[in-house]
Design a protein around this motif. Structure first.
Motif, short mmCIF file in Angstrom:
data_model
loop_
_atom_site.label_atom_id
_atom_site.label_comp_id
_atom_site.label_asym_id
_atom_site.label_seq_id
_atom_site.Cartn_x
_atom_site.Cartn_y
_atom_site.Cartn_z
N ILE A 177 0.85 -1.20 0.00
CA ILE A 177 0.00 0.00 0.00
C ILE A 177 0.88 1.25 0.00
O ILE A 177 0.61 2.22 -0.71
CB ILE A 177 -0.97 0.00 1.20
N GLN A 179 3.74 1.60 -1.31
CA GLN A 179 4.26 1.79 -2.68
C GLN A 179 3.19 2.37 -3.59
O GLN A 179 3.46 3.27 -4.37
CB GLN A 179 4.74 0.46 -3.22
N ALA A 180 1.98 1.80 -3.46
CA ALA A 180 0.90 2.28 -4.32
C ALA A 180 0.63 3.76 -4.06
O ALA A 180 0.45 4.54 -4.99
CB ALA A 180 -0.36 1.46 -4.09
N GLN A 181 0.63 4.15 -2.78
CA GLN A 181 0.36 5.56 -2.47
C GLN A 181 1.55 6.43 -2.84
O GLN A 181 1.37 7.56 -3.29
CB GLN A 181 0.00 5.75 -1.00
N ALA A 182 2.76 5.90 -2.67
CA ALA A 182 3.94 6.67 -3.06
C ALA A 182 3.91 6.93 -4.56
O ALA A 182 4.29 7.99 -5.03
CB ALA A 182 5.22 5.93 -2.68
N ALA A 183 3.41 5.94 -5.31
CA ALA A 183 3.30 6.11 -6.75
C ALA A 183 2.29 7.20 -7.09
O ALA A 183 2.33 7.78 -8.16
CB ALA A 183 2.89 4.79 -7.41
N ARG A 184 1.36 7.48 -6.16
CA ARG A 184 0.41 8.57 -6.39
C ARG A 184 0.92 9.86 -5.73
O ARG A 184 0.15 10.79 -5.49
CB ARG A 184 -0.96 8.21 -5.80
N GLY A 185 2.19 9.86 -5.37
CA GLY A 185 2.78 11.08 -4.86
C GLY A 185 2.69 11.27 -3.36
O GLY A 185 3.04 12.33 -2.85
N ALA A 186 2.22 10.26 -2.62
CA ALA A 186 2.17 10.39 -1.17
C ALA A 186 3.59 10.45 -0.63
O ALA A 186 4.49 9.84 -1.17
CB ALA A 186 1.44 9.20 -0.57
N PRO A 202 -3.79 7.61 4.26
CA PRO A 202 -3.91 6.80 3.05
C PRO A 202 -3.32 5.40 3.21
O PRO A 202 -3.57 4.52 2.41
CB PRO A 202 -3.11 7.58 2.00
N VAL A 205 -6.09 3.43 6.40
CA VAL A 205 -7.47 3.05 6.02
C VAL A 205 -7.48 1.75 5.20
O VAL A 205 -8.12 0.79 5.58
CB VAL A 205 -8.19 4.21 5.30
N PRO A 206 -6.70 1.70 4.10
CA PRO A 206 -6.72 0.44 3.35
C PRO A 206 -6.19 -0.74 4.16
O PRO A 206 -6.66 -1.86 4.03
CB PRO A 206 -5.80 0.72 2.16
N LEU A 209 -8.89 -1.96 6.53
CA LEU A 209 -9.94 -2.62 5.75
C LEU A 209 -9.52 -4.03 5.37
O LEU A 209 -10.27 -4.98 5.53
CB LEU A 209 -10.21 -1.81 4.49
#
Lengths: 265, 291
Positions: A177, A179-186, A202, A205-206, A209
């Motif tokens: 997660i 990595q996925a958020q870092a890829a969106r600029g987090a 960010p 939450v995931p 869940l």
């Protein structure tokens, strides 16, 4: 990275310690801890260090791997040592403002620091040489006698097994997660405490869940296989006490007796 | 303008007894505007490779260049984030990265991190949703967790598209979708490519790769073993099978027909061409029989 954490990790091996019954190892760690807090002088502490080094040798764990596992506690040890040095009353050796170092302080700091390091070492050796499943089996078996007074031994062990089982899964999930958020600029690494806290949303939450979803699925899977608690459950590999375990236990008891004896020196 | 991978090596858990070489000297150039397929067996290093393409992993050895700029170089450390924005990456099951209260807010997360203005963000969200076939008015205030699986995935991909990357990497974008959703999804991605986006797709489905990719590479045990147009690569049937991979269903059919004695060209990849080829071969045989 998160993957560098070695506490609680198991390392496949074939050493004497790997082959011991988990119950022996758990009792051994307890005896060792008692001994560690029994000794009260330098001879005793020195002896405990030698004993620990012997355990590390016996476990056949690569030394650098083992030392890497101790890294995370450096900060705690430093903090303890500093607090002990300055906070213990006794004969003042050095003073600067309100800071003073006493002879007792130095002694206490040395002892507490060593104890902490040894404590973490011995527990790492336990987890490095014992699979999580064997460990919880051992705990369950040791808690059995207390079942009569209402200790839910099996349930506790099952909870521990599940928790341990999911640590790597959750770490992996967290990394994914992140990595996925870092890829969106987090950005998880910069900013002040508030910003960093906010940046965790960010991620959390995931993560929550998916953890709940996993828990749900696991419960259903267990029920689908008719899991109903500890009664009448048998094991594929029942724990067995062997001659090795008796020898080890005897040696450990001897160690405790000797630790007690060093107090008299 | 291209994405270049220069002799990249990557080792997991370096220095521990568990260390493993996930990548062993990968060389690859991805040109702007192409549709590249990456295939490989589980554990072949595909995921590790794509994580290098936008700097999420730092190579143990070698370098990755995005439009000529090196990722993780000592000189331009600060630009990592900016370079990263050029390369959008959609991981497997991207719906697990959703976290906001509404669809609009979630898609806006990326553009917001880019520091764009409110108006521009809204514009981009609308555009990204349109690209993914999502109705902006109907969905913008819905919680992403109330959507169906396929729609969640579209929202997640819209979240990446809203950052307007020049390269889009997709890791198994159609995994876990039903056949209809799969079809629709791959068509959407193909459409993005036609609009000018460079697409890099990792997939286990040889059929999908054969249908959409212009060029493909095959990874095996951390090495790049085959590279070329799908019709070329899929002629290496035995090699692919020895790696635990297969060839597209239609290629299999052509090979089977040839083995039965029907003289067909096994290098074809498009369904219409294959149909014509089989009909031609059958016609020819009929003619021979009559003569």
């Amino acid at each position: 990275m998160l993957k560098d954490i070695t506490i609680g990790q198991y390392l496949v091996g074939n050493s004497f310690l790997h082959k011991l019954d988990p119950r022996t190892k758990i009792i051994g760690v307890l005896l060792y801890m008692i001994a560690l807090f029994t000794v009260n002088n330098f001879i005793g502490m020195g002896a405990m260090i030698v004993v620990s080094a012997f355990f590390v040798l016996l476990s056949q764990i690569p030394l650098n791997y083992f030392l890497k596992g101790l890294k995370p506690i450096v900060l705690i040890v430093m903090l303890t040592v500093v607090l002990q040095i300055f906070m213990t009353p006794g004969e003042v050796l050095w003073q600067w403002g309100f800071l003073k170092i006493t002879d007792m302080g130095l002694r206490q700091a040395g002892f507490m620091g060593t104890r902490l390091v040894l404590l973490v070492s011995i527990t790492s050796i336990l987890t490095l040489t014992t699979t999580p499943i064997a460990l919880t089996d051992g705990i369950e078996s040791l808690l059995k006698p207390f079942q009569k007074i209402g200790v839910p031994a099996h349930e506790l062990a099952m909870m521990m097994t599940i928790a341990l089982r999911f640590i790597p899964t959750l770490i992996e999930e967290t990394e994914k997660i992140m990595q996925a958020q870092a890829a969106r600029g987090a950005d998880f690494e910069s900013g002040n405490l508030m910003e960093r806290g906010k940046a965790m949303i960010p991620l959390l939450v995931p993560l929550f869940l998916s953890a709940f979803k996993r828990a749900d699925e696991l419960a259903i899977a267990m029920e689908a296989r008719c899991y109903h608690g500890g009664e009448n459950r048998t094991r594929l590999k029942p724990l067995q006490y062997t001659a090795k375990d008796r020898v080890a236990l005897l040696a450990l008891l001897l160690m405790l007796a000797l630790a007690w004896a060093t107090r008299m020196v | 303008m291209s994405l270049t991978v220069n002799d990249v090596w990557y080792t997991y858990q370096e220095g521990t007894p568990n260390e493993s070489n996930a990548l062993q000297g990968i060389n690859l150039t991805i040109n702007k505007g192409e549709f590249l397929g990456i295939v490989g067996h589980t554990g072949s290093g595909k995921s590790t490779l794509i994580q290098h393409l936008n700097g999420l992993l730092k190579p143990s050895k070698g370098q990755v260049l995005v439009d000529g700029l090196e990722l993780h170089s000592k000189e331009n450390k600060k630009s990592l984030r900016e370079i990263r924005m050029k390369v959008g990456i959609v991981f497997q099951y991207p719906e697990y990265q959703l976290f906001e209260e509404t669809v609009e807010k979630d898609i806006a997360f990326g553009p917001k991190n880019l520091g764009l203005e409110e108006k521009e963000i809204k514009q981009r969200v609308k555009k990204a949703m349109k690209l993914m076939n999502l109705d902006y008015q109907a969905l913008k205030d819905v919680s992403p967790f109330d959507l169906s699986g396929g729609q969640k995935r579209k929202v997640a991909i819209a979240g990446v598209l809203a950052m307007e990357p020049e390269y889009l990497i997709l890791d198994e974008p159609a995994a876990g979708l039903d056949p209809k959703g799969r079809e629709e999804f791959l068509e959407l991605i193909n459409h993005l490519h036609k609009e000018g986006l460079t697409v890099i797709m990792v997939s286990h489905s040889m059929d999908d790769i054969a249908r959409y990719a212009q060029r493909m590479v095959v990874l095996h045990q951390g090495k790049l073993v085959l590279e070329g147009k799908p019709q070329e690569v899929f002629t290496h049937v035995e090699e692919l099978e020895s790696m635990g991979l297969s060839v597209p269903t239609l290629t299999k059919l052509l090979h089977a027909l040839k083995a039965k004695g029907l003289p067909v060209n096994t290098e074809l990849i498009e369904i219409q061409q294959i149909k014509a080829e089989i009909l031609r071969a059958l016609q020819e045989r009929k003619g021979e029989a009559h003569a």
